[in-house]
Scaffold this motif. Structure first.
Motif, mmCIF file in Angstrom:
data_model
loop_
_atom_site.group_PDB
_atom_site.id
_atom_site.type_symbol
_atom_site.label_atom_id
_atom_site.label_comp_id
_atom_site.label_asym_id
_atom_site.label_seq_id
_atom_site.Cartn_x
_atom_site.Cartn_y
_atom_site.Cartn_z
ATOM 1 N N TYR A 28 0.865 -1.175 0.000
ATOM 2 C CA TYR A 28 0.000 0.000 0.000
ATOM 3 C C TYR A 28 0.901 1.224 0.000
ATOM 4 N N SER A 29 0.401 2.312 -0.561
ATOM 5 C CA SER A 29 1.092 3.596 -0.491
ATOM 6 C C SER A 29 0.195 4.568 0.257
ATOM 7 N N CYS A 30 0.775 5.262 1.234
ATOM 8 C CA CYS A 30 -0.005 6.203 2.032
ATOM 9 C C CYS A 30 -0.203 7.497 1.251
ATOM 10 N N PRO A 31 -1.083 8.385 1.706
ATOM 11 C CA PRO A 31 -1.278 9.660 1.014
ATOM 12 C C PRO A 31 -0.004 10.497 0.947
ATOM 13 N N GLY A 32 0.941 10.265 1.865
ATOM 14 C CA GLY A 32 2.227 10.970 1.827
ATOM 15 C C GLY A 32 3.227 10.342 0.876
ATOM 16 N N GLY A 33 2.876 9.202 0.261
ATOM 17 C CA GLY A 33 3.744 8.553 -0.713
ATOM 18 C C GLY A 33 4.651 7.473 -0.141
ATOM 19 N N GLU A 34 4.572 7.207 1.148
ATOM 20 C CA GLU A 34 5.428 6.196 1.768
ATOM 21 C C GLU A 34 4.782 4.811 1.647
ATOM 22 N N PRO A 35 5.605 3.744 1.526
ATOM 23 C CA PRO A 35 5.050 2.391 1.382
ATOM 24 C C PRO A 35 4.651 1.777 2.721
ATOM 25 N N LEU A 36 3.634 0.949 2.676
ATOM 26 C CA LEU A 36 3.224 0.129 3.810
ATOM 27 C C LEU A 36 3.432 -1.315 3.371
#
Length: 159
Positions: A28-36
């Motif tokens: 997943y990618s968060c709204p800030g662009g970082e990966p989960l």
């Protein structure tokens, strides 16, 4: 088929819809662009995979107050059946899905009428043949009621 989605949050933080899922990389990618990312471990009786962001990324993020204000890092659960749920959501949003929902409603209303008005909430005859016969009789009664409504009533003559 409708998909019951309980992922919408009511506390003003980001819901799962705000996170984008990449099928090829399984992240997943968060709204800030970082990966989960995930370890692949199944939780909740083997039906859910958890995706987690790193604490370091969340601590420095400007969107932390909207994403995970009460925890050090964000977790996003994903059902192992989410692919099928995505297909069902896509069908439900389409024109054909709306048409099928309308047609299904007509049939469901007929069954509801059989249960409520004609008291077909349980079958009283035994076996598959008895159930079939009872259902055919109830459907015939329902069709006769509909047919009777189509026949115009004669106007009484006054003397």
């Amino acid at each position: 088929m409708s998909v019951f989605d309980k992922s919408v949050r009511k506390d003003g933080t980001f819901s799962r819809e705000e996170f984008t899922y990449d099928h090829q990389r399984d992240i997943y990618s968060c709204p800030g662009g970082e990966p989960l990312t995930t370890t692949g471990t199944l939780v909740n009786d083997g039906a859910t995979i958890l995706y987690r962001a790193s604490k370091h990324d969340c601590a420095e993020c400007a969107l932390k107050s909207k994403c995970c204000p009460n925890s050090p890092a964000r977790r996003v659960p994903r059902s192992i059946h989410e692919g099928a749920r995505d297909v069902a959501r896509q069908i439900a949003r389409s024109w054909e899905g709306r048409l099928l929902r309308r047609l299904r409603k007509k049939v469901e209303m007929l069954f509801a009428h059989l249960e409520r008005i004609l008291k077909l909430d349980r079958l009283r005859l035994r076996g598959p043949n008895g159930a079939r016969d009872e259902f055919v009789l109830a459907a015939t009664a329902q069709n006769l009621r509909k047919l009777a409504k189509l026949i115009p009533m004669p106007i009484p003559m006054t003397a």
